[in-house]
Design an enzyme around this catalytic site. Structure first.
Site, PDB file in Angstrom:
ATOM      1  N   GLU A  95      -0.683   1.328  -5.042  1.00 33.36           N
ATOM      2  CA  GLU A  95      -0.767   0.375  -4.628  1.00 33.36           C
ATOM      3  C   GLU A  95      -0.656  -1.407  -5.793  1.00 33.36           C
ATOM      4  OE1 GLU A  95      -4.001  -0.045  -1.826  1.00 33.36           O
ATOM      5  OE2 GLU A  95      -3.853   2.159  -1.691  1.00 33.36           O
TER       6      GLU A  95
ATOM      7  N   HIS B 250       0.731  -1.139  -0.511  1.00 32.00           N
ATOM      8  CA  HIS B 250       0.027  -0.182  -0.165  1.00 32.00           C
ATOM      9  C   HIS B 250       0.727   1.420   0.227  1.00 32.00           C
ATOM     10  CE1 HIS B 250      -3.030   2.754   1.480  1.00 32.00           C
ATOM     11  NE2 HIS B 250      -3.906   1.632   1.585  1.00 32.00           N
TER      12      HIS B 250
HETATM   13  O1  TA6 Z   1      -5.872   1.565  -0.051  1.00 35.98           O
HETATM   14  C1  TA6 Z   1      -7.037   2.411   0.030  1.00 35.98           C
HETATM   15  C2  TA6 Z   1      -7.809   2.220   1.092  1.00 35.98           C
HETATM   16  O2  TA6 Z   1      -8.789   0.650   1.037  1.00 35.98           O
HETATM   17  C3  TA6 Z   1      -8.418   3.258   1.194  1.00 35.98           C
HETATM   18  O3  TA6 Z   1      -9.887   3.372   1.117  1.00 35.98           O
HETATM   19  C4  TA6 Z   1      -8.486   4.012   2.564  1.00 35.98           C
HETATM   20  O4  TA6 Z   1      -9.257   3.736   3.704  1.00 35.98           O
HETATM   21  C5  TA6 Z   1      -7.126   3.699   2.843  1.00 35.98           C
HETATM   22  O5  TA6 Z   1      -7.226   1.855   2.179  1.00 35.98           O
HETATM   23  C6  TA6 Z   1      -6.506   4.061   4.242  1.00 35.98           C
HETATM   24  O6  TA6 Z   1      -6.908   2.449   4.929  1.00 35.98           O
HETATM   25  P1  TA6 Z   1      -6.064   2.038   6.845  1.00 35.98           P
HETATM   26  O7  TA6 Z   1      -6.906   1.214   6.987  1.00 35.98           O
HETATM   27  O8  TA6 Z   1      -4.918   2.425   6.409  1.00 35.98           O
HETATM   28  O9  TA6 Z   1      -6.737   3.249   7.108  1.00 35.98           O
END
Ligand code: TA6
Length: 304
Positions: A278, A171
């Site tokens: 990602e 991510h």
């Molecule tokens: O990858 C995008 C996502 O799924 C967004 O929807 C947002 O929730 C982000 O990940 C961050 O997630 P986190 O659990 O690290 O706050």
């Protein structure tokens, strides 16, 4: 978990790999090569910094949270390991979003600095008590290779006697000069699921630009993705393997404010200085691993 200083004696490489132990049992791993430097937190297996030689920091990291105080939340940013599921758990919303690997203790199992690149391999024990109930047996390891590029590889081996499915992501939070002025290229005409519109299926037209919250899973894509940043005057090329889906996300103003940790040294409008691209197995891009099988999800970053 190793005793303090034991990690350096077992895995340290003078001038290349150094472990800075924390009192809570974690450690920061400092990787240094002639081509740049990187840092990795053992807690969560989180790459927190990559500075290619001659370039500014590539990754965005919040300045809230702490690695030293195990009770606090880690800072947002770097390259969180989302495993063994991406986003919300498919059936149990009480389970942590993005799985539990990023909230686990990782330990070094191998380091190498003999080739000019610097390699760090970490492993986390999936069976360790405290993980949410995950009824499978797996070995999961993370390779971080610091060379002219930064190569991050997440490998899962099924050591049980039944197959299991994974969704996952590396991510990556990229630091940008001004998110309203970047272009993300390489996904033109690709179908994506729009999380902000009940995961409606849509088609990308041209380069991705950002002037609002964006949260998309691009599907059936294996090509390179370029983050073109005119403010920092660089293009970052993101290549992937073991993945046919890619996620692009920026929280924009309201979600960033709700999250509270989208903050950096420049202030609370940090949503303007970050974007996530990602490497993923997300949405319908589900990985099924048979007993004895392995799967590697990898992302390689290059500053052009
Ligand atoms: O990858 C995008 C996502 O799924 C967004 O929807 C947002 O929730 C982000 O990940 C961050 O997630 P986190 O659990 O690290 O706050």
């Amino acid at each position: 978990m190793y005793a303090i200083y034991e990690r350096n004696s077992r895995f340290g490489k003078p001038g290349a790999v150094n472990f800075v132990d924390h009192e809570n049992g974690g450690a920061t791993v400092e990787l240094t090569s002639q081509r740049g430097s990187a840092t990795v937190e053992l807690f969560g297996g989180l790459v927190t910094s990559w500075r290619p030689k001659g370039s500014e920091e590539v990754l965005w990291l919040s300045n809230t949270g702490s690695f030293v105080d195990g009770r606090a939340r880690s800072p947002r940013g770097g390259i969180p390991v989302c495993w063994p599921w991406f986003a919300d758990h498919p059936t149990d919303p009480s389970l942590p979003a993005h799985g539990f690997a990023r909230k686990s203790a990782w330990e070094p199992v191998h380091t190498d600095a003999t080739t000019g690149d610097v390699r760090l391999t970490l492993r986390t024990d999936v069976a360790v008590v405290g993980h949410v109930p995950w009824p499978h047996r797996a070995e999961v390891s993370l390779d971080v290779v610091l060379g002219a590029t930064l190569d991050v590889r997440l490998t899962t081996r099924n050591v049980g006697n039944a197959p299991f499915d994974l969704t996952q992501a590396l991510h990556t939070y990229f630091r940008v000069g001004d998110v309203t002025r970047i272009e993300i290229k390489g996904l033109d005409a690709v179908t994506y699921l729009d999380k902000l519109d009940a995961f409606a299926s849509k088609q990308q037209v041209g380069a991705i630009t950002i002037d609002r919250e964006v949260d998309r899973i691009y599907l059936g894509t294996t090509g390179a993705i370029d983050l073109v940043d005119p403010v920092l005057q660089r293009t970052i090329r993101v290549t992937r393997s073991g993945s046919t889906s890619a996620v692009v996300w920026n929280p924009w103003i309201a979600k960033a404010a709700r999250m509270g940790d989208v903050v950096d040294a420049s202030g609370a409008d940090a949503y303007l200085r970050m974007v996530c691209i990602e490497a993923a197995n997300a949405g319908p891009d589900v990985v099924s691993i048979p007993p004895g099988g392995t799967h590697t999800l990898a992302t390689e970053l290059e500053v052009k």
